[in-house]
Design a protein around this motif. Sequence first.
Motif, PDB file in Angstrom:
ATOM      1  N   PRO A  30      -5.880   4.747  -2.476  1.00 34.06           N
ATOM      2  CA  PRO A  30      -6.531   3.538  -1.959  1.00 34.06           C
ATOM      3  C   PRO A  30      -7.680   3.056  -2.856  1.00 34.06           C
ATOM      4  CG  PRO A  30      -6.283   5.160  -0.209  1.00 34.06           C
ATOM      5  CD  PRO A  30      -5.862   5.826  -1.472  1.00 34.06           C
ATOM      6  N   GLU A  31      -8.452   3.998  -3.383  1.00 37.44           N
ATOM      7  CA  GLU A  31      -9.594   3.584  -4.195  1.00 37.44           C
ATOM      8  C   GLU A  31      -9.151   2.936  -5.504  1.00 37.44           C
ATOM      9  OE1 GLU A  31     -13.126   6.108  -5.412  1.00 37.44           O
ATOM     10  OE2 GLU A  31     -12.688   6.821  -3.367  1.00 37.44           O
ATOM     11  N   GLU A  32      -8.201   3.594  -6.164  1.00 38.50           N
ATOM     12  CA  GLU A  32      -7.693   3.049  -7.418  1.00 38.50           C
ATOM     13  C   GLU A  32      -7.002   1.700  -7.179  1.00 38.50           C
ATOM     14  OE1 GLU A  32      -4.923   5.629  -9.372  1.00 38.50           O
ATOM     15  OE2 GLU A  32      -4.603   4.241 -11.052  1.00 38.50           O
ATOM     16  N   GLY A  52      -7.397  -5.034  -6.042  1.00 39.52           N
ATOM     17  CA  GLY A  52      -8.064  -5.497  -4.830  1.00 39.52           C
ATOM     18  C   GLY A  52      -7.747  -6.951  -4.515  1.00 39.52           C
ATOM     19  N   ARG A  65      -7.648  -0.439  -4.869  1.00 37.73           N
ATOM     20  CA  ARG A  65      -8.699  -1.433  -4.621  1.00 37.73           C
ATOM     21  C   ARG A  65      -9.338  -1.858  -5.951  1.00 37.73           C
ATOM     22  NH1 ARG A  65     -10.553  -5.542  -2.201  1.00 37.73           N
ATOM     23  NH2 ARG A  65      -8.966  -4.878  -0.743  1.00 37.73           N
ATOM     24  N   ALA A  66      -9.632  -0.896  -6.823  1.00 32.28           N
ATOM     25  CA  ALA A  66     -10.296  -1.221  -8.092  1.00 32.28           C
ATOM     26  C   ALA A  66      -9.395  -2.071  -8.985  1.00 32.28           C
ATOM     27  CB  ALA A  66     -10.699   0.058  -8.824  1.00 32.28           C
ATOM     28  N   GLY A  94     -14.913   1.208 -12.026  1.00 35.15           N
ATOM     29  CA  GLY A  94     -14.493   0.607 -10.768  1.00 35.15           C
ATOM     30  C   GLY A  94     -15.216  -0.688 -10.445  1.00 35.15           C
ATOM     31  N   GLU A  95     -16.366  -0.870 -11.070  1.00 34.89           N
ATOM     32  CA  GLU A  95     -17.211  -1.989 -10.661  1.00 34.89           C
ATOM     33  C   GLU A  95     -16.864  -3.291 -11.353  1.00 34.89           C
ATOM     34  OE1 GLU A  95     -21.583  -0.885  -9.530  1.00 34.89           O
ATOM     35  OE2 GLU A  95     -20.928   0.302 -11.241  1.00 34.89           O
ATOM     36  N   GLU A 136       0.830  -1.207   0.000  1.00 39.39           N
ATOM     37  CA  GLU A 136       0.000   0.000   0.000  1.00 39.39           C
ATOM     38  C   GLU A 136       0.868   1.263   0.000  1.00 39.39           C
ATOM     39  OE1 GLU A 136      -4.125  -1.658   2.056  1.00 39.39           O
ATOM     40  OE2 GLU A 136      -2.459  -1.095   3.361  1.00 39.39           O
TER      41      GLU A 136
END
Lengths: 605, 605
Positions: A509-511, A517, A513-514, B594-595, A499
């Motif tokens: 963090p969002e990118e 992940g 995860r996408a 993202g989904e 991370e």
Amino acid sequence: MRSHFCGELNESFIGKRVTLCGWAHSRRDHGGVIFIDLRDREGVVQTVFDPSKKEPFAAAESVRTEFVLRIQGSVRARPAGTENAHLRTGKVEVVADSIEILNRAEALPFQLDEEGLSEQVRLTYRYLDLRRDFMQKNLRLRHQITRTLRRFLEDRHFTEIETPMLTKSTPEGARDYLVPSRTNPGHFFALPQSPQLFKQLLMVAGFERYFQITRCFRDEDLRADRQPEFTQLDIETSFLDENGVMGLMEEMLRALFKDVLNVELPNPIPRMSYDEAVRRFGSDRPDLRVPLELVDVGDLMKNVEFKVFAGPANNPAGRVAALRVPKGGELPRSQIDGYTVFVGQYGAKGLAYIKVNDAARGRDGLQSPILKFLPDEVIAGILQRTGAQSGDLIFFGADTAKVVNDALGALRLKLGDDLKLKQEAWKMIWVVDFPMFDYDADAKRWVALHHPFTSPKTEDVGRVDIDPANVKARAYDMVLNGSEIGGGSIRIHRVDVQEKVFATLGIGPEEARAKFGFLLDALRYGAPPHGGIAFGLDRLCALMSGVDSIRDVIAFPKTQKAACLMTEAPSPVDEMQLRELHIRLRKPPEKTAGESAGEKSEQKV
Amino acid sequence: MRSHFCGELNESFIGKRVTLCGWAHSRRDHGGVIFIDLRDREGVVQTVFDPSKKEPFAAAESVRTEFVLRIQGSVRARPAGTENAHLRTGKVEVVADSIEILNRAEALPFQLDEEGLSEQVRLTYRYLDLRRDFMQKNLRLRHQITRTLRRFLEDRHFTEIETPMLTKSTPEGARDYLVPSRTNPGHFFALPQSPQLFKQLLMVAGFERYFQITRCFRDEDLRADRQPEFTQLDIETSFLDENGVMGLMEEMLRALFKDVLNVELPNPIPRMSYDEAVRRFGSDRPDLRVPLELVDVGDLMKNVEFKVFAGPANNPAGRVAALRVPKGGELPRSQIDGYTVFVGQYGAKGLAYIKVNDAARGRDGLQSPILKFLPDEVIAGILQRTGAQSGDLIFFGADTAKVVNDALGALRLKLGDDLKLKQEAWKMIWVVDFPMFDYDADAKRWVALHHPFTSPKTEDVGRVDIDPANVKARAYDMVLNGSEIGGGSIRIHRVDVQEKVFATLGIGPEEARAKFGFLLDALRYGAPPHGGIAFGLDRLCALMSGVDSIRDVIAFPKTQKAACLMTEAPSPVDEMQLRELHIRLRKPPEKTAGESAGEKSEQKV
């Protein structure tokens, strides 16, 4: 259909009846007798047709080059004086009593022994090009190489596991080839640039020793010798550190070179730090066959009045380096001018030099437009540090470190070729201690020098986010004769470190995860310490075959415009197919469906 | 990092110091002592932490399942009475004096020994699913299979040659996966459905013996157990006829089954004609483990008044067949009704049957709604021909031959399962003498039953264009326990025959030139007689592993909707990427970048 291969016949077969199949390599009529050299995958043997045997003789008369034949007859010794020492089977011939024409052949568009064929012809008629001894040998050697590598790894309990070809786009530096999904409208698979994440997940899954010989894809503008699809020997291990991985890989390459080429590689294979490689050779994949080295002279230049040198010498991002060329004093002025143009391609604004006519006479023994700018003690320093002898030439580079390294690094290789300084040798080294990050000044952000899953050195982990410039990676490249043939690293196995590296690379963090992940999850469920390497098999095979182009070790390569001249791929497709894939063209193709997709005039071999 | 594998320790190591790496398979606290079963790829061993060694004991207390550990200690015999006979290492344990936690693990989403996991969970967390013994064994067996096949072929001088993945769309029956070209706007590559034409061209090139273990792609609606990408053992040879190819392949499979499973396959492997297979088993891939056969009774029915039977009996395209089920008389009515529904799926409009209560009493010993339609001599003929015994049941199919074969063929397999008639055995056969063409009544044209490059039987070559219905192909399929595991043929090597076959298939000269010009050219320049075969490796591995689904022998399979639940491929891509590929979406994707792309609820294993 056959009892023997043509190429295996020798004196031990004399008196035996044989049935052979193969191609009419050549036909000669001599003294009323017909000679057909019959070729199969094992070699060529001479067959003889006597007019007394009317039927086979008549059939043999109709044979042309490259007809496919089945010939029966008896092996006999060639008459004294007619042996062919160039042929393995040259002491015997087959007296034919039967011939069957299995298939006819039109006149070939080129002769198999023709030299200097254009790549356009070779690739358009690849099935004929591959008939040539040169290509037969290259592809068989390639198989011998993969077979040896596989058996080595299998004998050490590596498991070969296949990973997907239809996968998710992962940003590993190059452009992805995309595959539209029919069942998920608007969604795309990507062809893998490498199985990087899958092999790491196989370590999380506990396989511990994985390998795969697998196809990878990069949709790049093809430089000199790249292919859109290429083959990789991909390896990953758990519970080994960098010494463990490098040790095993050395052992593998030593076995490979010994078995295939009967070449003994050194044990151990030398290692060199990234910093040293760049300092001495201007490159992180130095060709050690060329006995020329860059020498830093920046400290000598800090106070000279010559701004071209003093500027970079006083700039922390600059470099001033010298490259001594033994006996280079004989280079004509025109050639030096050519080199000045050459280094210009790498951003160098000029190419200063000093000719050393008589080293013993100091300044008076030298010849150079820049002498007047350099004080005696600087000149003495240069001569001493480069070890210049009478008759030598010293080139200089002064600019940003990158320009100097690129320009003098390339010049070093060119001089090696031009002056025939290159040793005939297998110079293999590990380059280690790479920086973890590289600053992209245009994008104003840090990028990963290897890839974002490479582990920082243990002692640098705490510095990843606060001092990225000085973080070293646990990465290693294997360099053979100036080509990077393999590269790998110990990977990050702790989710907090991963991370932190993502954050340093500007992946929030969002990118993260996408995109990753599944990797971050996997690292949370007991990921072992792991690391591996990947070898570029095409390049390795080309080097071991002694050919210049990887296209000579690939059965059906693409051109530099990423097209197949033989099948004419890529090609237009039906509107119906696009409709099913939920896509449309931005504008209609310029050619219609029946026409060629590929370009028709092409680069040389 | 380790001195030994956990799974290799036994009594011969007693007294030795070892360093182990692996996963905490389980932790038990018992009598003040901590036991950690440590697992690595070779197996599990018990380690013991005594409270007298404070530091390691404290660390061991913090260990949870699936933590990654490095443990040092000494091997000792387990105290008498505490041996574990189920464990290879069960007579020893390691008394630990040091433990290092290499990585922690959160609580797993499921236990590794949990049964009945949904496929959704298994594929989402595939890296954990693969940790399970079941999947470890499957993938290692798969590697053992490919290794054995490869070495067999290599020892017989086959050359492994890689063929392109980015190639031209060839119409081999299924839909292509397409790859847009960036450098040729509006043009597309196709991923290969098989390397068919490339391997034929390698024969034209003179390699004579080629193989490749390679990925192939079909964008089909996935039936029960297919994958969009699958792996093929692809083989081609020159100068061998069908007996030569089949003989070599039998030898290979016998070696494979012997080496990997210690199973002796018959020598030779039996052959059965396509006609016989369909007549006796209703299928060209009969499962010979089921001892039930279809029996023709159409000739008996030609003159009965029962139109359901008489109609198909008098129709040249019809069939009336009986299927005797030994002891089937005990089947309850409800189950027979169930079978009637079952055969309905295959187009059968009903399922007539006769219960044989007492075979000796003729008509009076039988029970059936259709008895009244059948004269005595017909009944006698049925009983005699089926060999029915008292207690048996006879099912009937009467319809077009296709419906009867499909329905009774499927019913035969279902009865084999339901009544536990299936033998435990490896039933391997060659199916041969296939028709060359099949008439597509909808499209009103002939299609190739195998593919357009398959050679017609030599004696049928002259009939190709005038009587396609009666042309047999030089094709052969290998069938194992009712699954087609391989299929191949001798190919066309004469350009005139290839052109005639294209013409029969409605491919005119212009279309043939546009699509297959390179093949037609190649056949003109001395193409040898050649033929080969391809084996479906996933299916073969699944059968040999004894698993029902090929997904259990693939590391990272796709779901039936062709998605990867772990990486969430396929996924939306940037507009910029599409622009570079000169394509646009027909309508925007329903989900954002993202989904997830994949479905989330899925079929069972």
